[in-house]
Write a protein that holds these residues in place. Structure first.
Motif, PDB file in Angstrom:
ATOM      1  N   ARG A 133      53.072  51.938  11.530  1.00  0.00           N
ATOM      2  CA  ARG A 133      53.840  52.953  11.749  1.00  0.00           C
ATOM      3  C   ARG A 133      53.953  53.696  10.608  1.00  0.00           C
ATOM      4  NH1 ARG A 133      57.401  48.393  13.244  1.00  0.00           N
ATOM      5  NH2 ARG A 133      58.076  48.138  10.913  1.00  0.00           N
ATOM      6  N   HIS A 134      53.243  53.561   9.299  1.00  0.00           N
ATOM      7  CA  HIS A 134      53.240  54.355   8.272  1.00  0.00           C
ATOM      8  C   HIS A 134      51.960  54.984   8.385  1.00  0.00           C
ATOM      9  CE1 HIS A 134      57.011  53.865   6.191  1.00  0.00           C
ATOM     10  NE2 HIS A 134      57.112  52.691   6.706  1.00  0.00           N
ATOM     11  N   GLY A 135      51.055  54.879   9.172  1.00  0.00           N
ATOM     12  CA  GLY A 135      49.674  55.223   9.227  1.00  0.00           C
ATOM     13  C   GLY A 135      48.725  54.909   8.327  1.00  0.00           C
ATOM     14  N   ILE A 136      48.924  53.476   7.849  1.00  0.00           N
ATOM     15  CA  ILE A 136      48.074  52.902   6.667  1.00  0.00           C
ATOM     16  C   ILE A 136      47.092  52.090   7.383  1.00  0.00           C
ATOM     17  CG2 ILE A 136      48.286  51.348   4.817  1.00  0.00           C
ATOM     18  CD1 ILE A 136      51.257  51.873   4.525  1.00  0.00           C
ATOM     19  N   PRO A 137      45.927  52.435   7.103  1.00  0.00           N
ATOM     20  CA  PRO A 137      44.796  51.642   7.832  1.00  0.00           C
ATOM     21  C   PRO A 137      44.386  50.209   7.301  1.00  0.00           C
ATOM     22  CG  PRO A 137      43.687  53.352   6.300  1.00  0.00           C
ATOM     23  CD  PRO A 137      45.339  53.429   6.391  1.00  0.00           C
ATOM     24  N   TYR A 138      43.891  49.432   7.882  1.00  0.00           N
ATOM     25  CA  TYR A 138      43.761  48.247   7.502  1.00  0.00           C
ATOM     26  C   TYR A 138      41.908  47.764   7.339  1.00  0.00           C
ATOM     27  CZ  TYR A 138      43.372  43.162   7.279  1.00  0.00           C
ATOM     28  OH  TYR A 138      43.143  41.816   6.827  1.00  0.00           O
ATOM     29  N   ASP A 139      41.371  47.236   6.436  1.00  0.00           N
ATOM     30  CA  ASP A 139      40.077  46.881   6.286  1.00  0.00           C
ATOM     31  C   ASP A 139      39.712  45.524   6.646  1.00  0.00           C
ATOM     32  OD1 ASP A 139      37.783  48.341   4.111  1.00  0.00           O
ATOM     33  OD2 ASP A 139      39.497  49.378   4.827  1.00  0.00           O
ATOM     34  N   PHE A 140      39.166  45.388   7.760  1.00  0.00           N
ATOM     35  CA  PHE A 140      39.026  44.004   8.259  1.00  0.00           C
ATOM     36  C   PHE A 140      37.730  43.439   8.062  1.00  0.00           C
ATOM     37  CE2 PHE A 140      37.948  40.887  11.527  1.00  0.00           C
ATOM     38  CZ  PHE A 140      38.843  40.222  11.802  1.00  0.00           C
ATOM     39  N   VAL A 141      37.588  42.260   7.160  1.00  0.00           N
ATOM     40  CA  VAL A 141      36.405  41.848   6.685  1.00  0.00           C
ATOM     41  C   VAL A 141      36.151  40.360   7.189  1.00  0.00           C
ATOM     42  CG1 VAL A 141      37.697  40.924   4.407  1.00  0.00           C
ATOM     43  CG2 VAL A 141      35.076  40.994   4.622  1.00  0.00           C
ATOM     44  N   GLY A 142      35.402  40.264   8.166  1.00  0.00           N
ATOM     45  CA  GLY A 142      35.046  39.180   9.106  1.00  0.00           C
ATOM     46  C   GLY A 142      33.595  38.871   8.926  1.00  0.00           C
ATOM     47  N   VAL A 143      33.213  37.735   9.005  1.00  0.00           N
ATOM     48  CA  VAL A 143      31.682  37.285   8.956  1.00  0.00           C
ATOM     49  C   VAL A 143      31.475  36.377  10.183  1.00  0.00           C
ATOM     50  CG1 VAL A 143      31.997  37.036   6.531  1.00  0.00           C
ATOM     51  CG2 VAL A 143      32.527  35.040   7.682  1.00  0.00           C
ATOM     52  N   LEU A 144      32.318  35.969  11.125  1.00  0.00           N
ATOM     53  CA  LEU A 144      31.889  35.186  12.293  1.00  0.00           C
ATOM     54  C   LEU A 144      32.490  36.035  13.735  1.00  0.00           C
ATOM     55  CD1 LEU A 144      33.432  32.053  11.109  1.00  0.00           C
ATOM     56  CD2 LEU A 144      31.007  32.458  11.100  1.00  0.00           C
ATOM     57  N   PRO A 145      31.685  35.634  14.596  1.00  0.00           N
ATOM     58  CA  PRO A 145      32.198  36.223  15.870  1.00  0.00           C
ATOM     59  C   PRO A 145      33.564  35.787  16.195  1.00  0.00           C
ATOM     60  CG  PRO A 145      30.088  35.150  16.188  1.00  0.00           C
ATOM     61  CD  PRO A 145      30.355  34.845  14.830  1.00  0.00           C
ATOM     62  N   GLU A 146      33.957  34.814  15.656  1.00  0.00           N
ATOM     63  CA  GLU A 146      35.587  34.453  16.025  1.00  0.00           C
ATOM     64  C   GLU A 146      36.290  35.508  15.162  1.00  0.00           C
ATOM     65  OE1 GLU A 146      32.937  30.953  17.124  1.00  0.00           O
ATOM     66  OE2 GLU A 146      32.992  32.236  15.220  1.00  0.00           O
TER      67      GLU A 146
END
Length: 285
Positions: A133-146
């Protein structure tokens, strides 16, 4: 050509706790400050930078904010928030971070959580909706297909949230697989217009990185560019973690060499500068 390094870390072992460094015997297990990078940054041609959270605590965020205020070429911070507590997340945003000019995004180290579906907890989803709602982005740090499967579910539940896959969610560089389950899921993610891809951390991706070259990394960058397009990719050096594989200038030489082979100059400018400014709302650059 201007370059935004969208993925830099610092940490101070006297200021905050970093659980992932416990029992670490590598060069990483010490305090790292941004001043150490100055000479190498100039050699690499990096003109702007973003600090990204390295621990799930407010002390780490305050260290990054303090560093940004005192480092002219640092333009933003990807902070930590207590996403499992929606009320506290909202309070911190409204009373502190939304007024902080260096606050540009949020990250949680989901790859260190036992549950690959950690982000799908109701309270976390509500917090992510507040970010959107506030236009704040999110960094997604994954390492697995799951982790990628979880990201796809998040995109369905919070469709307005802009997210970027840090380190391309660990492509299978070490095995040379092209492109397997990672490729299938990244292709699916690319169909969501609010997903971006961060070309970073590939020198150390999936371990077994001794002797890794641009030729090992290039096919995965090409695959991401094919599906996300030059308008939804940007880059990060992942210092100091990247030092396990190469020095800072060498890391950026690899990135720019790959982009030079795959992209025209206009697209290189997008990937190295323009897209990062748009994703992180770096309107002051």
């Amino acid at each position: 050509m201007k370059i935004v390094d969208t993925h830099l870390h610092i940490w101070d072992l006297s200021r905050a706790a970093y659980p992932w460094l416990e029992n670490d015997t590598s060069i990483l297990n010490r305090t790292w400050c941004i001043a150490e990078l100055e000479h190498a940054r100039a050699a690499a041609g990096v003109t702007h930078g973003m600090l990204v959270q390295a621990s799930g605590c407010r002390e780490d965020t305050e260290l990054m904010m303090e560093t940004a205020r005192n480092t002219p070429w640092i333009n933003g911070v990807v902070a930590w928030l207590p996403l499992t507590d929606t009320r506290q997340t909202q309070e911190l945003l409204e009373t502190t971070y939304l007024q902080e000019p260096y606050f540009k995004g949020v990250r949680h180290q989901v790859h260190d959580e036992d549950d690959t579906r950690w982000l799908l907890q109701p309270a976390v989803i509500n917090s992510l909706k507040f970010l959107a709602r506030h236009g704040i982005p999110y960094d997604f740090v994954g390492v697995l297909p799951e982790h990628l499967e979880t990201a796809l579910e998040v995109a369905e539940r919070v469709p307005d949230l802009r997210m970027v896959f840090d380190h391309l969610n660990q492509p299978p560089i070490s095995t040379g697989e092209t492109f397997g389950r990672w490729g299938t899921l990244m292709k699916a993610a690319a169909r969501h217009p609010n997903f971006y891809a961060k070309i970073s951390g590939l020198g150390t991706a999936s371990g077994n990185f001794a002797g890794r070259t641009a030729d090992h990394i290039s096919p995965y960058v090409a695959y991401v560019l094919e599906h996300f397009g030059a308008g939804r990719c940007f880059c990060g050096g992942d210092w100091p973690v990247s030092m396990l594989a190469d020095d800072y200038a060498g890391t950026w030489q690899t990135i720019t060499h790959i982009l030079g082979r795959l992209c025209n100059e206009a697209d290189q400018e997008k990937i190295l500068y323009d897209n990062a400014c748009r994703f992180y709302n770096l309107s002051t650059l």
